[in-house]
Design a protein around this motif. Sequence first.
Motif, PDB file in Angstrom:
ATOM      1  N   ILE A  80       0.856  -1.224   0.053  1.00  0.00           N
ATOM      2  CA  ILE A  80      -0.135   0.049  -0.028  1.00  0.00           C
ATOM      3  C   ILE A  80       0.972   1.223  -0.141  1.00  0.00           C
ATOM      4  O   ILE A  80       0.221   2.179  -0.417  1.00  0.00           O
ATOM      5  N   LYS A  81       2.021   1.230   0.534  1.00  0.00           N
ATOM      6  CA  LYS A  81       3.045   2.324   0.635  1.00  0.00           C
ATOM      7  C   LYS A  81       3.363   2.715  -0.863  1.00  0.00           C
ATOM      8  O   LYS A  81       3.490   3.909  -1.080  1.00  0.00           O
ATOM      9  N   ASP A  82       3.183   1.788  -1.928  1.00  0.00           N
ATOM     10  CA  ASP A  82       3.612   2.189  -3.213  1.00  0.00           C
ATOM     11  C   ASP A  82       2.287   2.651  -3.923  1.00  0.00           C
ATOM     12  O   ASP A  82       2.284   3.709  -4.855  1.00  0.00           O
ATOM     13  N   VAL A  83       1.161   2.427  -3.544  1.00  0.00           N
ATOM     14  CA  VAL A  83      -0.096   2.976  -3.990  1.00  0.00           C
ATOM     15  C   VAL A  83      -0.449   4.353  -3.354  1.00  0.00           C
ATOM     16  O   VAL A  83      -0.589   5.197  -4.062  1.00  0.00           O
ATOM     17  N   ILE A  84       0.116   4.786  -2.240  1.00  0.00           N
ATOM     18  CA  ILE A  84      -0.041   6.192  -1.742  1.00  0.00           C
ATOM     19  C   ILE A  84       1.069   6.978  -1.583  1.00  0.00           C
ATOM     20  O   ILE A  84       1.457   7.861  -1.069  1.00  0.00           O
ATOM     21  N   HIS A  85       2.058   6.520  -2.322  1.00  0.00           N
ATOM     22  CA  HIS A  85       3.493   7.185  -2.260  1.00  0.00           C
ATOM     23  C   HIS A  85       3.281   8.817  -2.506  1.00  0.00           C
ATOM     24  O   HIS A  85       4.031   9.398  -1.975  1.00  0.00           O
ATOM     25  N   ARG A  86       2.547   9.417  -3.103  1.00  0.00           N
ATOM     26  CA  ARG A  86       2.286  10.701  -3.227  1.00  0.00           C
ATOM     27  C   ARG A  86       1.655  11.440  -1.891  1.00  0.00           C
ATOM     28  O   ARG A  86       1.675  12.667  -1.669  1.00  0.00           O
ATOM     29  N   GLU A  87       0.865  10.646  -1.282  1.00  0.00           N
ATOM     30  CA  GLU A  87       0.112  10.875  -0.058  1.00  0.00           C
ATOM     31  C   GLU A  87       0.872  10.517   1.400  1.00  0.00           C
ATOM     32  O   GLU A  87       0.503  10.958   2.635  1.00  0.00           O
ATOM     33  N   LYS A  88       1.870   9.993   1.329  1.00  0.00           N
ATOM     34  CA  LYS A  88       2.434   9.192   2.301  1.00  0.00           C
ATOM     35  C   LYS A  88       3.006   9.969   3.569  1.00  0.00           C
ATOM     36  O   LYS A  88       3.207   9.866   4.673  1.00  0.00           O
ATOM     37  N   GLN A  89       3.484  11.406   2.809  1.00  0.00           N
ATOM     38  CA  GLN A  89       3.926  12.415   3.859  1.00  0.00           C
ATOM     39  C   GLN A  89       2.963  12.792   4.841  1.00  0.00           C
ATOM     40  O   GLN A  89       3.283  13.285   5.716  1.00  0.00           O
TER      41      GLN A  89
END
Length: 210
Positions: free
Chosen positions: A146-155
């Motif tokens: 899921i980290k790769d799916v939300i990569h733009r939002e993970k910050q």
Amino acid sequence: MRKYIEYFIPVLISFVTYFSNKYLPDISRFFSFIPLEEKNNFNIIFYFAVFSIFFHIVMDLLVIFWNKIKISISIIIYEKGKTPNIDNIPEINFNSKDLSEVYFNFKIKGNSRILKKIILDLDLPNWASFQANIKCNQKGCYEISIKDVIHREKQNKYVEMESNKSYPIIFNPTDDETNSDKVTVNIKNIFLKHLCEFKSNSFIIKNSKR
């Protein structure tokens, strides 16, 4: 869930008050107008009220904590050009070049620190494999982080997003006339599975000899 717990709180408080009353300070002694024969009843009522307030505060704090850690993941698997529908089980077929593609619609909400730890398992049959950069573990299951799916939002501390992704699949030739298998998506970590409100449909992967 909370409303069912609240049904049992008065019963629990009654037991706690009754059995702990003799160990608690005698509050009635501060009220001289209370008759001697009523002092014990007064103490029970008083501590019942105190414990009720305490339990409701604890419940509210637990709800606040739960809302901070709970996550929601919805995955709708669909075919190219079709409308995503979680009630459908799409059939993914290979073309003449033994290639195919499956589409995932992700709807994700929750704490990003927890979401980044979630890995999805997909158990493809041995005659099919993902072309994309998707890790295959020792059990032969493919893993989507899921980290790769939300990569733009993970910050962000809290994530609420929708994303569509496609995953190409290649057919590994076999001697069978027809190959067909149902593929499901699951959360790998059992503990995280209980923290997550997870929904997903499955898909059928199929290839017929021409």
